[in-house]
Structure formats: C-alpha cells, structure tokens
Design a protein around this motif. Structure first.
Motif, PDB file in Angstrom:
ATOM      1  N   LEU A 107       7.463  55.869   5.514  1.00  0.00           N
ATOM      2  CA  LEU A 107       7.621  55.410   6.892  1.00  0.00           C
ATOM      3  C   LEU A 107       9.002  54.776   7.075  1.00  0.00           C
ATOM      4  O   LEU A 107       9.433  53.960   6.272  1.00  0.00           O
ATOM      5  CB  LEU A 107       6.531  54.394   7.243  1.00  0.00           C
ATOM      6  N   LYS A 108       9.675  55.158   8.158  1.00  0.00           N
ATOM      7  CA  LYS A 108      11.006  54.658   8.437  1.00  0.00           C
ATOM      8  C   LYS A 108      11.006  53.859   9.737  1.00  0.00           C
ATOM      9  O   LYS A 108      10.176  54.070  10.628  1.00  0.00           O
ATOM     10  CB  LYS A 108      12.006  55.812   8.553  1.00  0.00           C
ATOM     11  N   ALA A 109      11.946  52.934   9.833  1.00  0.00           N
ATOM     12  CA  ALA A 109      12.128  52.128  11.033  1.00  0.00           C
ATOM     13  C   ALA A 109      13.588  52.199  11.442  1.00  0.00           C
ATOM     14  O   ALA A 109      14.447  52.599  10.639  1.00  0.00           O
ATOM     15  CB  ALA A 109      11.725  50.681  10.768  1.00  0.00           C
ATOM     16  N   PRO A 110      13.900  51.838  12.688  1.00  0.00           N
ATOM     17  CA  PRO A 110      15.297  51.853  13.121  1.00  0.00           C
ATOM     18  C   PRO A 110      16.170  50.936  12.268  1.00  0.00           C
ATOM     19  O   PRO A 110      15.666  50.128  11.497  1.00  0.00           O
ATOM     20  CB  PRO A 110      15.213  51.361  14.575  1.00  0.00           C
ATOM     21  N   THR A 111      17.478  51.044  12.443  1.00  0.00           N
ATOM     22  CA  THR A 111      18.499  50.247  11.740  1.00  0.00           C
ATOM     23  C   THR A 111      18.411  50.422  10.230  1.00  0.00           C
ATOM     24  O   THR A 111      18.612  49.480   9.471  1.00  0.00           O
ATOM     25  CB  THR A 111      18.414  48.740  12.111  1.00  0.00           C
ATOM     26  N   GLN A 112      18.098  51.661   9.802  1.00  0.00           N
ATOM     27  CA  GLN A 112      18.072  52.033   8.387  1.00  0.00           C
ATOM     28  C   GLN A 112      17.143  51.143   7.555  1.00  0.00           C
ATOM     29  O   GLN A 112      17.505  50.659   6.492  1.00  0.00           O
ATOM     30  CB  GLN A 112      19.496  52.002   7.811  1.00  0.00           C
ATOM     31  N   ARG A 113      15.931  50.968   8.066  1.00  0.00           N
ATOM     32  CA  ARG A 113      14.932  50.187   7.356  1.00  0.00           C
ATOM     33  C   ARG A 113      13.704  51.043   7.054  1.00  0.00           C
ATOM     34  O   ARG A 113      13.494  52.088   7.668  1.00  0.00           O
ATOM     35  CB  ARG A 113      14.540  48.950   8.167  1.00  0.00           C
ATOM     36  N   ILE A 143      -6.928  46.229   7.103  1.00  0.00           N
ATOM     37  CA  ILE A 143      -5.775  46.211   8.003  1.00  0.00           C
ATOM     38  C   ILE A 143      -4.562  46.738   7.227  1.00  0.00           C
ATOM     39  O   ILE A 143      -4.265  46.267   6.133  1.00  0.00           O
ATOM     40  CB  ILE A 143      -5.480  44.783   8.512  1.00  0.00           C
ATOM     41  N   GLY A 144      -3.881  47.721   7.778  1.00  0.00           N
ATOM     42  CA  GLY A 144      -2.676  48.227   7.126  1.00  0.00           C
ATOM     43  C   GLY A 144      -1.610  47.149   7.090  1.00  0.00           C
ATOM     44  O   GLY A 144      -1.189  46.651   8.140  1.00  0.00           O
ATOM     45  N   THR A 145      -1.177  46.772   5.881  1.00  0.00           N
ATOM     46  CA  THR A 145      -0.230  45.663   5.725  1.00  0.00           C
ATOM     47  C   THR A 145       1.038  46.166   5.055  1.00  0.00           C
ATOM     48  O   THR A 145       0.992  46.697   3.945  1.00  0.00           O
ATOM     49  CB  THR A 145      -0.859  44.528   4.910  1.00  0.00           C
ATOM     50  N   TYR A 146       2.161  45.970   5.734  1.00  0.00           N
ATOM     51  CA  TYR A 146       3.425  46.548   5.293  1.00  0.00           C
ATOM     52  C   TYR A 146       4.500  45.476   5.185  1.00  0.00           C
ATOM     53  O   TYR A 146       4.458  44.442   5.863  1.00  0.00           O
ATOM     54  CB  TYR A 146       3.895  47.614   6.285  1.00  0.00           C
ATOM     55  N   GLN A 147       5.470  45.765   4.318  1.00  0.00           N
ATOM     56  CA  GLN A 147       6.678  44.954   4.203  1.00  0.00           C
ATOM     57  C   GLN A 147       7.851  45.784   4.678  1.00  0.00           C
ATOM     58  O   GLN A 147       8.011  46.941   4.272  1.00  0.00           O
ATOM     59  CB  GLN A 147       6.910  44.534   2.750  1.00  0.00           C
ATOM     60  N   MET A 148       8.690  45.214   5.527  1.00  0.00           N
ATOM     61  CA  MET A 148       9.898  45.908   5.962  1.00  0.00           C
ATOM     62  C   MET A 148      11.039  45.595   5.004  1.00  0.00           C
ATOM     63  O   MET A 148      11.263  44.441   4.647  1.00  0.00           O
ATOM     64  CB  MET A 148      10.282  45.510   7.385  1.00  0.00           C
TER      65      MET A 148
END
Length: 240
Positions: free
Chosen positions: A105-111, A162-167
């Motif tokens: 999974l990707k997020a904006p600002t290259q995260r 609950i889906g738990t994620y670290q950015m």
C-alpha cells in the motif's frame, strides 16, 4: 499547536482533554492505571465517541506535544489511498525499531503503509475511520491498559479485527524525542521527569549480557527472513 497547525495549513477542531486529577477514582477502583493514564484514555475515547455521534468518515487525531511534517496536509487532502473502511493508520513515531509487514500500500508524498505486527507506543497522531471508531468505543468501556497499548500493541489482540498500519516515513513525531527541525517555537510544557523513568546504571556484566541478547535476537530475526519463514521486518520508523 494553533500556530503549528496554521503554519502547516491544517484546519482543526480543538477537543478539551479529560483532567485525570478530576476523575472520580472509585468509578475506576478496579483499574490499575494511574489517574493521568485514565485521563489520557478518556480523552481519546471522547474523540472516538465524537466521530461516531457526528458520523465523521475519517478523522485525524493529534495530541499537543508533536512536530508535523510540512507535507502532512497533502496526505489528508486526497483520501483515495486510505486502506478500506475499518482502519487505524499510525502517523507518529518515537524513533524505535518496530515489527512491520509489507502490504504494497502506498500513500502520497512517497510514503508507504505497513501492517503493524507488534508494539509501537505513542498516540501523537493517527487516522481513524468511522467503522474503527465504533469498534473502539465498544471495546473501551472498561479501560485496563494505557491508550497507546490498547491501540498499537498488536500482540494484545484487543483491536485485532481493525486493520492497523504504520506510515513510513512517519509525518508526525513526538517533540520530546526529536530536535525542532522546522524552526517552530513550540515546546512541550509536560515535565520530562513525568515522561521518562530514571534508569539504573548497568554494571559491565549486565551491559555485556544485554548486548549479547540483542545480537542473538537480531540474528534470529535475520535468519527467519533469510529462510523465508516470516515476512515481518524490524524497521526504525523515521520522521520526515
């Protein structure tokens, strides 16, 4: 925080915290938490209840002793990257090494978003969906552990559904553990002696034993990865 959030172009609603010293202790007589820990838990729980009652789809929850990345506003302007409907995304870091699993999974600002597999303390900043808020309210009627362990200690299993994620990299960091990198003048008013327990000076033999244990643990983790027996990585969540 008002100056910091304005500087980062982040509109916000301030929610007053619960004063732990004003809580009716007998109500929590069976709880082993300290009064400040209960106050902190109830402060977060009050926000979860607000998300539920006002039917807020997703909320960014921030504490008041943090530093914020300049591009955080870009992350929350476009919600298309959010991981489904039932999630917590931990945005903050204390700079410690944590157990994470690749998700793609990707997020904006290259995260990136990685699944949190163990413990990562702190509740400086996180994104919470409406469905997850409903679940947290149901699970937290009788708080028994500090709120950060309730949310982000996956081995406890309290929030396993609950889906738990670290950015990564983390766009939020606790001010108490980093230098001010943006020129803002904000400093926490929380005395450090209340946040960090003094550590006993270790003897040479204790230092050697601890170092050997660290080497053995890291070697065993690396071997499991090498043999393809685990997809978990132990990574330091850096602030950017």
């Amino acid at each position: 925080m008002d100056e910091l959030l304005k500087h980062r172009s982040l509109p916000y609603t301030r929610v007053s915290a619960v004063d732990g010293t004003a809580i009716d202790r007998p109500v929590y007589a069976s709880v082993s938490l300290t009064m400040p820990e209960i106050g902190c838990f109830l402060s977060h729980r009050g926000i979860w209840e607000l998300i539920v009652s006002e039917d807020i789809p997703v909320a960014l929850i921030l504490e008041d002793d943090i530093e914020i990345s300049p591009d955080l506003s870009q992350l929350i302007e476009n919600p298309n990257w959010l991981p489904g409907d039932n999630f917590i995304v931990k945005l903050d870091t204390t700079g410690t090494r944590i157990a994470l699993k690749e998700t793609g999974l990707k997020a904006p600002t290259q995260r990136s978003l990685l699944e949190l597999k163990d413990r990562h303390c702190g509740t400086g900043g996180y994104l919470l969906s409406n469905a997850a808020a409903h679940r947290l309210v149901d699970l937290s009627k009788n708080p028994m552990v500090p709120v950060d362990l309730f949310l982000f200690d996956r081995k406890r299993g309290q929030t396993a559904d609950i889906g738990t994620y670290q950015m990564l990299p983390a766009p939020i960091a606790h001010k108490i553990v980093i230098e001010d990198v943006t020129g803002t003048a904000f400093e926490t008013t929380i005395p450090k002696k209340h946040l960090w327990k003094p550590t006993r000076r270790l003897s040479k033999s204790e230092k050697l034993t601890r170092e050997l244990q660290r080497i053995v643990l890291q070697s065993s983790r690396a071997l499991l990865v090498l043999l393809g027996l685990t997809s978990t990585r132990y990574i330091k969540a850096k602030f950017r």
